[in-house]
Design a protein around this motif. Structure first.
Motif, PDB file in Angstrom:
ATOM      1  N   CYS A 365       1.327  -0.917   0.179  1.00  0.00           N
ATOM      2  CA  CYS A 365      -0.270  -0.092   0.577  1.00  0.00           C
ATOM      3  C   CYS A 365       0.727   1.105   0.134  1.00  0.00           C
ATOM      4  O   CYS A 365       1.481   0.781   0.827  1.00  0.00           O
ATOM      5  CB  CYS A 365      -1.325   0.051   1.589  1.00  0.00           C
ATOM      6  SG  CYS A 365      -1.659   1.808   1.248  1.00  0.00           S
ATOM      7  N   GLU A 367      -0.001   3.906   0.635  1.00  0.00           N
ATOM      8  CA  GLU A 367      -0.360   5.055   1.533  1.00  0.00           C
ATOM      9  C   GLU A 367       0.544   4.329   3.367  1.00  0.00           C
ATOM     10  O   GLU A 367       0.397   5.194   4.047  1.00  0.00           O
ATOM     11  CB  GLU A 367      -2.091   5.324   2.057  1.00  0.00           C
ATOM     12  CG  GLU A 367      -2.472   6.066   0.831  1.00  0.00           C
ATOM     13  CD  GLU A 367      -2.562   7.506   0.667  1.00  0.00           C
ATOM     14  OE1 GLU A 367      -1.949   7.822   1.616  1.00  0.00           O
ATOM     15  OE2 GLU A 367      -2.017   7.789  -0.508  1.00  0.00           O
ATOM     16  N   CYS A 368      -0.125   3.555   3.632  1.00  0.00           N
ATOM     17  CA  CYS A 368       0.309   3.364   5.031  1.00  0.00           C
ATOM     18  C   CYS A 368       1.442   2.158   4.951  1.00  0.00           C
ATOM     19  O   CYS A 368       2.042   1.742   5.785  1.00  0.00           O
ATOM     20  CB  CYS A 368      -0.141   2.196   5.333  1.00  0.00           C
ATOM     21  SG  CYS A 368      -1.295   0.991   4.736  1.00  0.00           S
ATOM     22  N   PHE A 370       1.499  -1.219   4.317  1.00  0.00           N
ATOM     23  CA  PHE A 370       0.695  -2.885   4.821  1.00  0.00           C
ATOM     24  C   PHE A 370       0.997  -3.316   2.719  1.00  0.00           C
ATOM     25  O   PHE A 370       0.843  -3.079   2.189  1.00  0.00           O
ATOM     26  CB  PHE A 370      -1.008  -2.733   4.561  1.00  0.00           C
ATOM     27  CG  PHE A 370      -1.498  -3.686   5.111  1.00  0.00           C
ATOM     28  CD1 PHE A 370      -1.440  -3.737   6.961  1.00  0.00           C
ATOM     29  CD2 PHE A 370      -1.741  -4.998   4.511  1.00  0.00           C
ATOM     30  CE1 PHE A 370      -2.283  -5.126   7.191  1.00  0.00           C
ATOM     31  CE2 PHE A 370      -2.380  -5.648   4.848  1.00  0.00           C
ATOM     32  CZ  PHE A 370      -2.184  -6.361   6.382  1.00  0.00           C
ATOM     33  N   CYS A 379      -7.315  -1.111   0.851  1.00  0.00           N
ATOM     34  CA  CYS A 379      -6.224  -1.378   2.094  1.00  0.00           C
ATOM     35  C   CYS A 379      -7.232  -2.107   2.567  1.00  0.00           C
ATOM     36  O   CYS A 379      -7.316  -0.839   3.611  1.00  0.00           O
ATOM     37  CB  CYS A 379      -5.137  -0.765   2.002  1.00  0.00           C
ATOM     38  SG  CYS A 379      -4.116  -0.983   3.648  1.00  0.00           S
ATOM     39  N   CYS A 382      -5.382   0.718   5.999  1.00  0.00           N
ATOM     40  CA  CYS A 382      -5.688   2.104   6.052  1.00  0.00           C
ATOM     41  C   CYS A 382      -7.489   2.086   5.678  1.00  0.00           C
ATOM     42  O   CYS A 382      -7.496   3.341   5.905  1.00  0.00           O
ATOM     43  CB  CYS A 382      -4.869   2.855   5.789  1.00  0.00           C
ATOM     44  SG  CYS A 382      -5.145   3.300   3.749  1.00  0.00           S
ATOM     45  N   THR A 387      -5.309   1.507  -3.824  1.00  0.00           N
ATOM     46  CA  THR A 387      -3.300   2.486  -3.357  1.00  0.00           C
ATOM     47  C   THR A 387      -2.104   1.623  -3.517  1.00  0.00           C
ATOM     48  O   THR A 387      -1.549   2.111  -3.068  1.00  0.00           O
ATOM     49  CB  THR A 387      -3.958   2.473  -1.787  1.00  0.00           C
ATOM     50  OG1 THR A 387      -4.386   1.791  -1.015  1.00  0.00           O
ATOM     51  CG2 THR A 387      -4.266   3.695  -1.238  1.00  0.00           C
TER      52      THR A 387
HETATM   53 ZN   LIG Z   1      -2.722   1.272   3.124  1.00  0.00          ZN
END
Ligand SMILES: [Zn+2]
Length: 397
Positions: A365, A367-368, A370, A379, A382, A387
């Protein structure tokens, strides 16, 4: 000259004013502290001694005696929720929300916090009830945002679409990517209920909402394939190249199956061979290897992987190369009980490499961070949409 003299005079004056201001603040603070009820210090003491329930009781008492301390309660509630103590956060915020003397803006603030507490505690009905009371006023947009999150958790996609559309006007923000994904979720629900016509309607809406959405053509292809229209499915899947070619690996296995259904496996191989020359090679290696093995046998599969190693040496290509070699010697051995020592060596290298590469590739991911073995449109870490790049990154461990 005049100017410099002015500054010399002004400097002590500035210092003097600063000193006076500091004294004034200190005096005010002391007088305010003197005015605080004893329960405040009792509560603080309980809090510092890790006795949060007694602390809440003491602070509720403070609120009763001194209605000006609502900020303290909001701070306390936020602290509890952040620590995952949602029951305590609910108690604090509920106490605020039900106080008859609380001014309207603060009551709305309390309801908003309460909605988030309930959501965190998994009490979704009660969260919705609290948040739905805030559909106008300063918390309208924030409440709607939390409601949207709640509908996603509940998989109430139609409600999520409505909430996102309202937010789009309230916040002047673009929610089209999400709305298209909600339409795809509804299409997937329809497919599960064996209602392909409904699914197609939702997928059309998804594309209208976000023409760049790749999930809609993937699912449209699934609908065609399920209806026995492999040619139609291929046109949806191969059309993804025009939208975003990096998503092609997600449909590679489907494309191969559709060509197989049409008895055109040669076409599938030609398509894969062409893509292996580009930058999607690593993602398509697995499909290409399996298809080549199935259509032309282990010798051709080994040759393909050797070519690939020369083009782009990766651990994955090396593994596939030894898989092909082992498959070849196993095929040569035929019925013989004793495999040649060379074949045993090849099999051992294959096993070792397979064990090393099995967990190597993960979707990440952006963004986070993961990491997941499967590809997700939302995701799981998050809860954001789209993402994941459709490309696995290699990382050891
Ligand atoms: Zn994420």
């Amino acid at each position: 000259m005049m100017f410099e003299t002015w500054w010399l005079l002004a400097l002590p004056l500035v210092f003097g004013l600063g000193w006076m201001a500091a004294r004034f603040d200190l005096r005010q603070l002391l007088s305010e502290q003197g005015a605080l009820p004893r329960s405040y210090f009792k509560g603080l003491n309980f809090l510092l001694n890790e006795q949060p329930d007694q602390a809440i009781d003491a602070f509720i008492e403070v609120a009763r005696l001194d209605p000006e301390t609502t900020e303290l309660h909001f701070a306390l509630g936020a602290l509890f929720r952040r620590r995952g103590e949602t029951e305590r956060a609910i108690r604090v915020h509920q106490n605020l929300a039900t106080r008859p003397d609380l001014p309207e803006p603060e009551r709305e603030h309390a309801l908003f916090e309460l909605g988030q507490d309930f959501l965190r505690a998994g009490l979704l009905d009660r969260a919705e009830e609290s948040l739905r009371r805030l559909m106008s006023g300063p918390y309208a947009a924030s409440a709607k945002r939390v409601l949207l999150e709640l509908y996603e958790v509940e998989k109430e996609w139609q409600k999520a679409i409505d909430a996102a559309r309202e937010l789009q006007t309230l916040e002047q923000k673009d929610y089209r990517v999400q709305i298209a994904q909600f339409c795809c979720e509804l299409a997937q629900d329809a497919l599960q209920r064996k209602r392909p016509e409904d699914a197609v309607e939702w997928l059309k809406k998804a594309t209208q909402e976000n023409p760049a959405n790749v999930r809609a053509p993937i699912l449209l292809g699934d609908v065609s394939m399920a209806a026995g229209d492999a040619r139609g499915a291929l046109s949806h899947w191969l059309g993804i190249e025009q939208l975003d070619a990096s998503y092609l690996p997600l449909v590679a296995d489907r494309v191969v199956k559709a060509y197989a259904a049409l008895d055109e496996q040669g076409q599938a191989l030609a398509w894969l061979h062409e893509l292996l020359q580009g930058n999607l090679a690593a993602e398509l290696l697995d499909t290409a290897y399996r298809t080549e093995l199935e259509v032309n046998g282990p010798v051709a599969a080994a040759t393909l992987m050797r070519e690939q190693l020369r083009r782009q040496p990766t651990l994955l290509a090396l593994t596939k190369y030894f898989e092909a070699q082992a498959a070849q010697s196993e095929g040569d051995a035929g019925e013989a009980t004793d495999a040649a020592p060379e074949a045993q060596e090849t099999a051992a290298i294959r096993d070792l490499l397979q064990a090393r590469t099995r967990n190597l590739a993960r979707y990440t991911c952006r963004e986070c961070g993961f990491r997941a073995r499967l590809f997700y449109w939302q995701c799981p870490g998050c809860n954001r949409w789209e993402t994941y790049a459709p490309r696995r990154t290699e990382a050891l461990g």
